[in-house]
Each structure stands twice: as structure tokens, then as C-alpha cells.
Design a protein around this motif. Structure first.
Motif, PDB file in Angstrom:
ATOM      1  N   ALA A 122       0.824  -1.210   0.000  1.00 56.48           N
ATOM      2  CA  ALA A 122       0.000   0.000   0.000  1.00 56.48           C
ATOM      3  C   ALA A 122       0.858   1.259   0.000  1.00 56.48           C
ATOM      4  O   ALA A 122       0.541   2.236  -0.689  1.00 56.48           O
ATOM      5  N   GLU A 123       1.949   1.243   0.741  1.00 59.35           N
ATOM      6  CA  GLU A 123       2.818   2.420   0.803  1.00 59.35           C
ATOM      7  C   GLU A 123       3.393   2.751  -0.571  1.00 59.35           C
ATOM      8  O   GLU A 123       3.368   3.913  -1.008  1.00 59.35           O
ATOM      9  N   VAL A 124       3.887   1.722  -1.258  1.00 60.26           N
ATOM     10  CA  VAL A 124       4.478   1.939  -2.587  1.00 60.26           C
ATOM     11  C   VAL A 124       3.406   2.333  -3.603  1.00 60.26           C
ATOM     12  O   VAL A 124       3.575   3.276  -4.384  1.00 60.26           O
ATOM     13  N   VAL A 132      -5.351  -0.140  -3.596  1.00 61.30           N
ATOM     14  CA  VAL A 132      -5.212  -1.515  -3.119  1.00 61.30           C
ATOM     15  C   VAL A 132      -6.519  -1.959  -2.460  1.00 61.30           C
ATOM     16  O   VAL A 132      -7.022  -1.276  -1.559  1.00 61.30           O
ATOM     17  N   TYR A 133      -7.044  -3.098  -2.906  1.00 63.45           N
ATOM     18  CA  TYR A 133      -8.275  -3.661  -2.346  1.00 63.45           C
ATOM     19  C   TYR A 133      -8.003  -5.082  -1.864  1.00 63.45           C
ATOM     20  O   TYR A 133      -7.240  -5.820  -2.497  1.00 63.45           O
ATOM     21  N   ASP A 154      -7.721  -0.473   7.161  1.00 66.72           N
ATOM     22  CA  ASP A 154      -7.818   0.989   7.174  1.00 66.72           C
ATOM     23  C   ASP A 154      -6.699   1.644   6.370  1.00 66.72           C
ATOM     24  O   ASP A 154      -6.767   2.833   6.046  1.00 66.72           O
ATOM     25  N   GLN A 155      -5.672   0.880   6.016  1.00 67.85           N
ATOM     26  CA  GLN A 155      -4.584   1.406   5.199  1.00 67.85           C
ATOM     27  C   GLN A 155      -4.777   1.088   3.710  1.00 67.85           C
ATOM     28  O   GLN A 155      -3.971   1.508   2.880  1.00 67.85           O
ATOM     29  N   LEU A 156      -5.824   0.339   3.405  1.00 73.28           N
ATOM     30  CA  LEU A 156      -6.130  -0.008   2.024  1.00 73.28           C
ATOM     31  C   LEU A 156      -7.264   0.881   1.516  1.00 73.28           C
ATOM     32  O   LEU A 156      -7.679   1.820   2.186  1.00 73.28           O
ATOM     33  N   ILE A 183     -17.303   1.188   3.134  1.00 74.34           N
ATOM     34  CA  ILE A 183     -16.026   0.881   2.485  1.00 74.34           C
ATOM     35  C   ILE A 183     -16.221   0.771   0.971  1.00 74.34           C
ATOM     36  O   ILE A 183     -17.148   0.092   0.520  1.00 74.34           O
ATOM     37  N   PRO A 184     -15.371   1.387   0.183  1.00 75.88           N
ATOM     38  CA  PRO A 184     -15.467   1.252  -1.279  1.00 75.88           C
ATOM     39  C   PRO A 184     -15.336  -0.205  -1.722  1.00 75.88           C
ATOM     40  O   PRO A 184     -14.639  -1.007  -1.085  1.00 75.88           O
TER      41      PRO A 184
END
Length: 229
Positions: A122-124, A132-133, A154-156, A183-184
Motif C-alpha cells: 500500500a505504501e508503494v 489496493v483492495y 484501514d490502510q487499504l 467501504i469502497p
């Protein structure tokens, strides 16, 4: 209400990159017959069920991984079909993520993504403008030791709420989870063979010709998930 007339397959596997996948050109023909305008190729990556030699140096591995996508690209253009690059990766305990809006060149620049966590991906990906899902969060199979949403959700950017390879109750759990938390969502066939492709996806009001357009639409929420009965 916006007229969502263009259908896109968001989760599909091709041969020889993914185990059990069919030729990407056959997938394209099948999806066109089913009324799709495009698809995102999401083959299994390094830690997943890939058929690419993991002994290759990182850049060579990524280059070999992208060949299925490149093989289908010119054919897709000839057929007026939108073909985009993505990937699916195992991030531990059998849980997997779907990545959109990135390029093979980006992945090749980050060898630290070899067997990386969802947070590291997710960071990259987020730094590059991608999304990112979590794939099929409630899928319960022998190889999946944690059949529920990722702790780092929560980070995605969302979850896959319908996967044609799932049991109905797994998809329903994902749908309820996403609905309750706002959530999407995305949906896809997770198709490997031609027969298993084109059973779900997203529908939009305009053609999606590149990553920037895909990410803009996903972020805006100007789409709907659908299932072909």
C-alpha cells in the motif's frame, strides 16, 4: 442517475502467468461477447500461485510476469477493448490483495515487494497514485488461515464484495461488512478459464482507457458493481 453502460472485469488470470489461466486473447474474445469494454489483468504475483520462475533476478521476474499483459495489448487495441495492468498478491495466511493503477516498471523498481506485507504494498502503490483492495475477504479454503478482512484494512482502499469463485455466503458477508462501514467496493470473476470469466465487475458511464482514468473513477465512486446471472 448516471447511465453505467460500460462493463469492466476487475479480477482475472491468464496463462501462462497464473496457474490454470487461459490465453489472454481468448479471455478478451469471451468478455467482448459478454458485453465488456475492458478488463484489468490481475495475475498472481511473486508470493501467489504464479508460474513465473522465482529464481530469476527481480527485474527479470517482473519482466516475465508482464508478458501475458503485453501479449494481449495489441490484440485488445485491434478489438477496441481496454486492457489494463494490475496484479493480485498473497500477503500472508492465504489472504490476497488486488492492485490497480500501477505499471510493471513501478514494481520492477521496488524489489522490497518480494513477499511483502499488504501495508508495504500500500505504501508503494499509494505513493504512485494507485489503489489496493482486499480480494475475497471471507473466502474459507484450506490454504486461507484467516478468512476475514485484513487487520490493516484501514490502510487499504476497499474490498472485493463479489467474487464469482466464492460461495454466496462469503460474498454476502463482504457486502454487509462494506455496507456497514461505508467501504469502497469492487467485484470480479476471479476467472482463470475462459468459462469462468465475465461473471462480475464494475459498470461505468465512460470508457476507461488508462490507469489515470481507472483511478479517477474508483476514487470518485462513479461506478456500480454488478453480477451477471
Amino acid at each position: 442517475m448516471k447511465n453505467y453502460i460500460y462493463k469492466y472485469e476487475m479480477h482475472i488470470h491468464t496463462s501462462p502467468c497464473s496457474g490454470g489461466g487461459s490465453d489472454i486473447r481468448d479471455h478478451i474474445d469471451e468478455l467482448i461477447q459478454k458485453g465488456y469494454s475492458g478488463m484489468v489483468v490481475t495475475n498472481h504475483f511473486y508470493a501467489g500461485d504464479t508460474r513465473i520462475d522465482r529464481e530469476l533476478p527481480w527485474e527479470e521476474f517482473v519482466d516475465a510476469y508482464r508478458q501475458d499483459y503485453l501479449y494481449g495489448l495489441e490484440y485488445a487495441k485491434e478489438r477496441d477493448f481496454d486492457l489494463l495492468f494490475g496484479l493480485e498478491e498473497n500477503v500472508g495466511c492465504g489472504q490476497e490483495i488486488l492492485i490497480y493503477g500501477i505499471t510493471p516498471e513501478l514494481i520492477a523498481e521496488h524489489p522490497e515487494l518480494k513477499r511483502a506485507s499488504a501495508e508495504a504494498f500500500a505504501e508503494v502503490v499509494h505513493a504512485a497514485g494507485g489503489l489496493v483492495y482486499q480480494a475475497h475477504p471471507y473466502r474459507a479454503r484450506d490454504y486461507i488461515r484467516k478468512p476475514f478482512p485484513l487487520e490493516c484494512l484501514d490502510q487499504l482502499d476497499g474490498i472485493e464484495v463479489y467474487n464469482a469463485g466464492n460461495e454466496p455466503e462469503w460474498n454476502e458477508s463482504a457486502r454487509i461488512f462494506a455496507e456497514e462501514r461505508g467501504i469502497p467496493c469492487v467485484a470480479g470473476s476471479d476467472g482463470h478459464s475462459v468459462a469462468s470469466a465475465g461473471w462480475a465487475g464494475i459498470a461505468v458511464g465512460e470508457r476507461i482507457g488508462n490507469n489515470e482514468e481507472l483511478i479517477r473513477i474508483l476514487k470518485s465512486g462513479e461506478y456500480t458493481v454488478f453480477v451477471n446471472e
